[in-house]
Design a protein around this motif. Sequence first.
Motif, PDB file in Angstrom:
ATOM      1  N   THR A   4       0.821  -1.203   0.000  1.00 46.51           N
ATOM      2  CA  THR A   4       0.000   0.000   0.000  1.00 46.51           C
ATOM      3  C   THR A   4       0.858   1.257   0.000  1.00 46.51           C
ATOM      4  OG1 THR A   4      -1.722  -1.186   1.211  1.00 46.51           O
ATOM      5  CG2 THR A   4      -1.847   1.213   1.213  1.00 46.51           C
ATOM      6  N   ASP A   5       1.863   1.287   0.852  1.00 44.28           N
ATOM      7  CA  ASP A   5       2.755   2.455   0.894  1.00 44.28           C
ATOM      8  C   ASP A   5       3.494   2.622  -0.426  1.00 44.28           C
ATOM      9  OD1 ASP A   5       2.014   3.012   3.490  1.00 44.28           O
ATOM     10  OD2 ASP A   5       3.703   1.925   4.382  1.00 44.28           O
ATOM     11  N   ASN A   6       3.912   1.508  -1.010  1.00 40.28           N
ATOM     12  CA  ASN A   6       4.624   1.524  -2.279  1.00 40.28           C
ATOM     13  C   ASN A   6       3.728   2.125  -3.370  1.00 40.28           C
ATOM     14  OD1 ASN A   6       6.368   1.027  -4.368  1.00 40.28           O
ATOM     15  ND2 ASN A   6       6.406  -1.190  -4.113  1.00 40.28           N
ATOM     16  N   PHE A   7       2.471   1.684  -3.418  1.00 36.42           N
ATOM     17  CA  PHE A   7       1.547   2.217  -4.428  1.00 36.42           C
ATOM     18  C   PHE A   7       1.242   3.688  -4.149  1.00 36.42           C
ATOM     19  CE2 PHE A   7      -2.586   3.240  -6.230  1.00 36.42           C
ATOM     20  CZ  PHE A   7      -2.404   2.844  -7.549  1.00 36.42           C
ATOM     21  N   ASP A   8       1.028   4.029  -2.887  1.00 39.56           N
ATOM     22  CA  ASP A   8       0.744   5.428  -2.535  1.00 39.56           C
ATOM     23  C   ASP A   8       1.876   6.347  -2.971  1.00 39.56           C
ATOM     24  OD1 ASP A   8      -1.649   4.637  -1.436  1.00 39.56           O
ATOM     25  OD2 ASP A   8      -0.971   4.794   0.657  1.00 39.56           O
ATOM     26  N   ALA A   9       3.102   5.906  -2.764  1.00 39.01           N
ATOM     27  CA  ALA A   9       4.247   6.711  -3.174  1.00 39.01           C
ATOM     28  C   ALA A   9       4.291   6.849  -4.692  1.00 39.01           C
ATOM     29  CB  ALA A   9       5.545   6.074  -2.667  1.00 39.01           C
ATOM     30  N   PHE A  10       4.015   5.770  -5.388  1.00 39.50           N
ATOM     31  CA  PHE A  10       3.975   5.799  -6.858  1.00 39.50           C
ATOM     32  C   PHE A  10       2.892   6.768  -7.342  1.00 39.50           C
ATOM     33  CE2 PHE A  10       1.652   3.928 -10.521  1.00 39.50           C
ATOM     34  CZ  PHE A  10       2.569   4.232 -11.518  1.00 39.50           C
ATOM     35  N   TYR A  11       1.720   6.672  -6.754  1.00 39.58           N
ATOM     36  CA  TYR A  11       0.601   7.537  -7.144  1.00 39.58           C
ATOM     37  C   TYR A  11       0.948   9.012  -6.901  1.00 39.58           C
ATOM     38  CZ  TYR A  11      -3.966   9.742  -7.229  1.00 39.58           C
ATOM     39  OH  TYR A  11      -5.008  10.580  -7.517  1.00 39.58           O
ATOM     40  N   THR A  12       1.461   9.308  -5.720  1.00 32.22           N
ATOM     41  CA  THR A  12       1.800  10.680  -5.361  1.00 32.22           C
ATOM     42  C   THR A  12       2.852  11.256  -6.314  1.00 32.22           C
ATOM     43  OG1 THR A  12       1.289  10.227  -3.052  1.00 32.22           O
ATOM     44  CG2 THR A  12       2.654  12.156  -3.497  1.00 32.22           C
ATOM     45  N   ALA A  13       3.811  10.439  -6.691  1.00 31.28           N
ATOM     46  CA  ALA A  13       4.905  10.913  -7.532  1.00 31.28           C
ATOM     47  C   ALA A  13       4.496  11.092  -8.993  1.00 31.28           C
ATOM     48  CB  ALA A  13       6.086   9.944  -7.440  1.00 31.28           C
ATOM     49  N   THR A  14       3.470  10.346  -9.456  1.00 33.33           N
ATOM     50  CA  THR A  14       3.200  10.318 -10.902  1.00 33.33           C
ATOM     51  C   THR A  14       1.842  10.846 -11.330  1.00 33.33           C
ATOM     52  OG1 THR A  14       2.354   8.044 -10.760  1.00 33.33           O
ATOM     53  CG2 THR A  14       4.724   8.326 -11.200  1.00 33.33           C
ATOM     54  N   SER A  15       0.890  10.916 -10.445  1.00 32.53           N
ATOM     55  CA  SER A  15      -0.491  11.195 -10.871  1.00 32.53           C
ATOM     56  C   SER A  15      -0.663  12.553 -11.541  1.00 32.53           C
ATOM     57  CB  SER A  15      -1.464  11.051  -9.706  1.00 32.53           C
ATOM     58  OG  SER A  15      -1.162  11.989  -8.695  1.00 32.53           O
TER      59      SER A  15
END
Length: 170
Positions: A4-15
Amino acid sequence: MDTTDNFDAFYTATSARVVHQVYAVCGDLGEAQDAVQEAYARAWIRWSRLSGYDDPEAWVRTVAWRLAANRWRSARRWLAARARLGPPVTAAGPTPDRVAVMTALHRLPEAQRRVVVLHYLCDLPVAEIAEATRMPAGTVKVYLARARTALACLLGTDDERKESDVSAHP
């Protein structure tokens, strides 16, 4: 980091970047945001596999572009179909008689109104109305009789209503 943290970081960085890219392609910010949101939702479902990709952002961007393109294609098909069908048919407003009947029906008690509608508009016999409403058949008949009497008074001509008002109040 967990999934979850990994996806959240990905989302925050790229969205934000993906939204801008899709917006540049489709030209509608709302459509771009919707497509990107759907793409990230699909990415979340596949995150265990996508997180291993060299560039998961490219996958999200491609999915978002395809979603936006599909929405535009759907809109074009809808517009083409509407053009083939011609302008929509406009329905006439309710007639004065229809308005009078609806007004009179709404002045009846709810149980009588339901029985009248089932009998006269749905063409159900008394037995089926009794079964559908879980009332005894005799009650249905009484409600129909009372409703007809009330509707006759409510729907009579203005002269008839004035006469009934005068005769009711000596």
